[in-house]
Scaffold this motif. Structure first.
Motif, PDB file in Angstrom:
ATOM      1  N   LYS A 120       2.132  44.341 -54.816  1.00 39.67           N
ATOM      2  CA  LYS A 120       2.953  44.168 -55.534  1.00 39.67           C
ATOM      3  C   LYS A 120       3.385  43.169 -55.470  1.00 39.67           C
ATOM      4  O   LYS A 120       3.845  42.468 -56.442  1.00 39.67           O
ATOM      5  N   ASN A 155      12.237  47.382 -50.961  1.00 40.74           N
ATOM      6  CA  ASN A 155      11.851  48.332 -51.446  1.00 40.74           C
ATOM      7  C   ASN A 155      10.039  48.605 -50.524  1.00 40.74           C
ATOM      8  O   ASN A 155       9.480  49.286 -50.962  1.00 40.74           O
ATOM      9  N   LYS A 208       8.761  52.151 -49.031  1.00 41.13           N
ATOM     10  CA  LYS A 208       9.015  52.806 -50.416  1.00 41.13           C
ATOM     11  C   LYS A 208       7.745  52.850 -49.905  1.00 41.13           C
ATOM     12  O   LYS A 208       6.161  53.979 -51.145  1.00 41.13           O
ATOM     13  N   MET A 226       5.328  61.328 -53.238  1.00 43.70           N
ATOM     14  CA  MET A 226       5.496  60.649 -53.859  1.00 43.70           C
ATOM     15  C   MET A 226       6.168  60.757 -55.225  1.00 43.70           C
ATOM     16  O   MET A 226       6.829  59.865 -55.783  1.00 43.70           O
ATOM     17  N   ASN A 231       8.387  61.053 -58.519  1.00 45.54           N
ATOM     18  CA  ASN A 231       8.282  60.246 -59.582  1.00 45.54           C
ATOM     19  C   ASN A 231       7.349  58.955 -59.561  1.00 45.54           C
ATOM     20  O   ASN A 231       7.164  59.271 -60.396  1.00 45.54           O
ATOM     21  N   HIS A 232       6.570  58.785 -58.628  1.00 39.91           N
ATOM     22  CA  HIS A 232       6.193  57.820 -58.672  1.00 39.91           C
ATOM     23  C   HIS A 232       4.900  58.643 -58.743  1.00 39.91           C
ATOM     24  O   HIS A 232       3.507  57.587 -59.177  1.00 39.91           O
ATOM     25  N   LYS A 233       4.761  59.443 -59.539  1.00 37.14           N
ATOM     26  CA  LYS A 233       3.362  60.342 -59.301  1.00 37.14           C
ATOM     27  C   LYS A 233       3.261  60.026 -60.628  1.00 37.14           C
ATOM     28  O   LYS A 233       2.112  59.933 -61.291  1.00 37.14           O
ATOM     29  N   GLY A 240       3.593  57.188 -62.556  1.00 36.54           N
ATOM     30  CA  GLY A 240       3.466  56.634 -62.723  1.00 36.54           C
ATOM     31  C   GLY A 240       1.745  55.831 -62.653  1.00 36.54           C
ATOM     32  O   GLY A 240       0.632  56.795 -62.293  1.00 36.54           O
ATOM     33  N   ASN A 264       0.735  53.811 -60.429  1.00 33.86           N
ATOM     34  CA  ASN A 264       0.643  52.526 -59.257  1.00 33.86           C
ATOM     35  C   ASN A 264      -0.956  53.247 -58.226  1.00 33.86           C
ATOM     36  O   ASN A 264      -0.958  54.315 -58.392  1.00 33.86           O
ATOM     37  N   TYR A 308      -0.084  54.786 -50.114  1.00 31.57           N
ATOM     38  CA  TYR A 308       0.483  54.871 -51.476  1.00 31.57           C
ATOM     39  C   TYR A 308       1.994  54.619 -51.595  1.00 31.57           C
ATOM     40  O   TYR A 308       2.799  54.857 -50.507  1.00 31.57           O
ATOM     41  N   LEU A 309       2.225  54.472 -52.935  1.00 30.88           N
ATOM     42  CA  LEU A 309       4.335  54.237 -52.958  1.00 30.88           C
ATOM     43  C   LEU A 309       5.096  55.619 -53.760  1.00 30.88           C
ATOM     44  O   LEU A 309       4.296  56.005 -54.449  1.00 30.88           O
ATOM     45  N   GLU A 357       8.906  58.107 -52.350  1.00 27.64           N
ATOM     46  CA  GLU A 357       9.996  58.075 -51.645  1.00 27.64           C
ATOM     47  C   GLU A 357      10.275  57.210 -50.658  1.00 27.64           C
ATOM     48  O   GLU A 357       9.355  57.140 -49.703  1.00 27.64           O
TER      49      GLU A 357
END
Length: 289
Positions: free
Chosen positions: A133, A154, A157, A225, A227-229, A231, A233, A284-285, A287
């Motif tokens: 990142k 961040n 996360k 994950m 909301n990052h699901k 994306g 990432n 993984y990214l 919450e």
């Protein structure tokens, strides 16, 4: 704006081709087997290392060398570059304090030097994802202070779910009692471990059976994950010479989440010495941890 380089330690478990492509500076952590120190010029392949552990060899580990830290940072300062270093969790190794001390000394000796040291509070490719990142933000045009501020805000996360195949390696490292290891092995208990907000590897429950443990860490990842699901990432899978199980998890992720941006790599020996052969982690990214 002054240019800067991103550095990390060998525990970040990034793929060698990525390290080369992005010119990431790597400071080694070390491991000792039968009086021989590995981790710098001398190293074992992952297969050789884990086969030795399967044969009963118990490696010991050492954090980064202060002399190597100074030499590495000085080489970049000599080129007129600032340095952003992202370290393995301070809760699990003295490497972070070694790097911070080396950076502080160099900056005191040279008032124009700038070395920013960040504690990832993470392990393996959890740390590696933070590095990736940082690279992405740098390539987008952010300066060293902007990248460092984003990472600090961040970094919690970046999440890790972990399971091991042999409780006795956790027992040797003081993570479980000898009795727990014996009884758990008899009834095929597999622990789930997570990296908490302090950067420590802590128990997250137990399940019965290897396949169940693998599906469980995928289930927990999917939940965390959030909301990052949605994306793109990357999801990273790390393993202690358990390529088939890593591939199995990758297929589960593709089927369940329709995510193909997956990186797989082996767990570096200085971590694998504690987690043992067969360990599997997903990074993984998500919450907040």
């Amino acid at each position: 704006m002054k240019d800067f380089v991103i550095t990390a330690d060998s525990n970040c478990d990034l793929l060698p081709e990525y390290i080369k492509e992005k010119a990431i500076g790597i400071i080694p952590h070390y491991y000792d087997i039968n009086g021989v120190t590995y981790g710098d010029e001398l190293n074992l392949t992952p297969k050789e290392f884990y086969d030795k552990m399967r044969a009963g060899v118990m490696p010991t580990t050492m954090a980064s060398n202060p002399a190597v830290i100074r030499e590495t940072f000085q080489s970049y300062l000599d080129k007129g570059l600032d340095v952003l270093h992202i370290s393995f969790s301070s809760a699990l190794s003295g490497g972070h304090s070694n790097v911070a001390a080396g950076a502080r000394e160099l900056c005191e000796e040279n008032q124009e030097a700038k070395i920013v040291v960040l504690d990832s509070l993470n392990v393996s490719l959890g740390e590696g994802l933070v590095v990736m990142k940082a690279v992405q933000l740098k390539e987008a045009g952010m300066g060293i202070d902007e990248v460092a501020a984003w990472i600090e805000e961040n970094k919690l996360k970046f999440c890790v779910q972990f399971t091991v195949d042999d409780l006795f390696h956790l027992q040797r490292g003081g993570r479980v009692s000898k009795m727990t290891a014996i009884v758990g092995s008899m009834i095929n208990v597999k622990p789930i471990l997570v990296v908490n907000k302090d950067g420590a590897l802590v128990p997250g429950g137990t399940v019965r059976g290897r396949k169940k443990s693998l599906s469980t860490i995928v289930n927990r990842m999917e939940t965390q994950m959030g909301n990052h699901k949605n994306g793109n990432n990357p999801i990273c899978i790390v393993h202690g010479d358990a390529a088939e199980d890593a591939a199995y998890i990758a297929e589960l992720i593709k089927e369940r989440l329709h995510i193909n941006n997956i990186m797989i790599n082996t767990i570096s020996p200085s971590i694998g010495a504690h987690s043992g052969p067969g360990a599997i982690g997903i990074c993984y990214l998500g919450e907040e941890r």
